[in-house]
Design an enzyme around this catalytic site. Structure first.
Site, PDB file in Angstrom:
ATOM      1  N   ASP A  98     -25.373 -19.426 -27.508  1.00 23.91           N
ATOM      2  CA  ASP A  98     -25.685 -18.025 -27.795  1.00 23.91           C
ATOM      3  C   ASP A  98     -27.166 -17.743 -27.545  1.00 23.91           C
ATOM      4  O   ASP A  98     -28.024 -18.311 -28.213  1.00 23.91           O
ATOM      5  CB  ASP A  98     -25.334 -17.699 -29.249  1.00 23.91           C
TER       6      ASP A  98
ATOM      7  N   ARG B 225     -22.731 -21.592 -39.720  1.00 19.72           N
ATOM      8  CA  ARG B 225     -22.480 -20.327 -40.423  1.00 19.72           C
ATOM      9  C   ARG B 225     -22.812 -20.396 -41.923  1.00 19.72           C
ATOM     10  O   ARG B 225     -23.564 -19.560 -42.438  1.00 19.72           O
ATOM     11  CB  ARG B 225     -21.011 -19.959 -40.231  1.00 19.72           C
TER      12      ARG B 225
ATOM     13  N   ASP C  23     -28.156 -24.769 -25.463  1.00 22.40           N
ATOM     14  CA  ASP C  23     -27.588 -23.943 -26.516  1.00 22.40           C
ATOM     15  C   ASP C  23     -26.699 -22.878 -25.856  1.00 22.40           C
ATOM     16  O   ASP C  23     -26.861 -22.568 -24.673  1.00 22.40           O
ATOM     17  CB  ASP C  23     -28.736 -23.294 -27.302  1.00 22.40           C
TER      18      ASP C  23
ATOM     19  N   GLY D 168     -29.036 -20.059 -34.932  1.00 25.47           N
ATOM     20  CA  GLY D 168     -28.889 -21.457 -34.543  1.00 25.47           C
ATOM     21  C   GLY D 168     -28.254 -22.340 -35.607  1.00 25.47           C
ATOM     22  O   GLY D 168     -27.790 -23.433 -35.299  1.00 25.47           O
TER      23      GLY D 168
HETATM   24 MG   LIG Z   1     -29.051 -19.564 -29.692  1.00 24.03          MG
END
Ligand SMILES: [Mg+2]
Length: 249
Positions: A18, A66, A16, A63
């Site tokens: 972010d 948006r 992942d 996760g």
């Molecule tokens: Mg993340």
């Protein structure tokens, strides 16, 4: 276990972005908080119940793509907005309008604060590649490529499945496993030969339902129990802890 702290047979690592590669999960949380609090204040007045940057973010937003984040959080408050159009202006009271407001705030925060990488993750990715493992970045973010570029890490990933690619291929986002499965497929490995590295509860769910070989929960905010409950095989605070059993918490 290998010296990377992974079970034998793992041939690929799916990271992942972010909160795992970059310290941007907190920036996302701040942008969401401002977006939702402005919306709720306008709707409910000063007695509004604010968005919780930790619990609401983890449970309903982190996760997810948006628009799914907007729908899921507002749904938790019994609010349903019209979908609107993907290019709705940021002040429009639609799912896409709120999503675009959040993205504008996020980009502004990234511009002013910059993006930092987690050194432990960068070193781990380099070590994995040195061991011959293949690597992918799997993110719901439509800004993934720019963020990777800004930290000079684009070359560390053989495959990128992000919000842009997922939209092109019509892949549902996390918590569904489809984006991780697409990354494994593009790398030419089966799910059981791939390890997932995630900080979001939705990412744990994706790792579990996709039957991946190993799911590493990365706990940056003290949610180790929740990560385990959502399917983590191991929880670490930093990827530097993997492969060094003596230093595991
Ligand atoms: Mg993340």
């Amino acid at each position: 276990m290998t010296k990377l702290g992974l079970p034998d047979g793992i041939q690929a690592c799916l990271f992942d972005l972010d909160g795992v590669i970059t310290k941007t999960a907190v920036v996302h949380a701040a942008a969401w908080k401002q977006t939702f609090d402005d919306f709720l204040r306008q709707r409910d007045g000063d007695g509004y119940r604010p968005f919780d940057e930790v619990s609401d973010y983890d449970e309903y937003v982190d996760g997810r793509p948006r628009a799914d984040g907007v729908r899921t959080f507002l749904g938790s408050r019994g609010i349903q907005l019209p979908e609107g159009d993907p290019d709705d202006p940021p002040d429009r009271g639609t799912v896409h309008g709120l999503g675009n407001r959040k993205n504008a705030l996020l980009l502004e925060l990234i511009r002013t604060r910059g993006v930092e990488a987690y050194d432990g993750t960068i070193r781990y990715v380099e070590a994995a590649r040195a061991e011959g493992l293949r690597t992918a970045v799997v993110s719901s973010s439509a800004n993934c490529r720019d963020v990777l570029k800004s930290i000079g890490a684009e070359h560390l990933f053989d495959v990128r499945i992000d919000g842009v690619v997922a939209a092109q291929r019509h892949l549902p986002g996390k918590p569904r496993p489809d984006t991780f499965l697409a990354a494994a497929q593009d790398l030419g490995v089966e799910a059981k030969a791939a390890a997932v590295f995630e900080d979001a509860l939705a990412g744990m769910d994706a790792g579990r339902s996709g039957h991946f070989g190993y799911v590493v929960g990365v706990d940056r905010v003290g949610q180790a129990d929740a990560l385990r409950a959502h399917g983590a095989d191991i929880v670490v605070r930093d990827l530097a802890e993997l492969g060094e059993p003596g230093e595991r918490p």
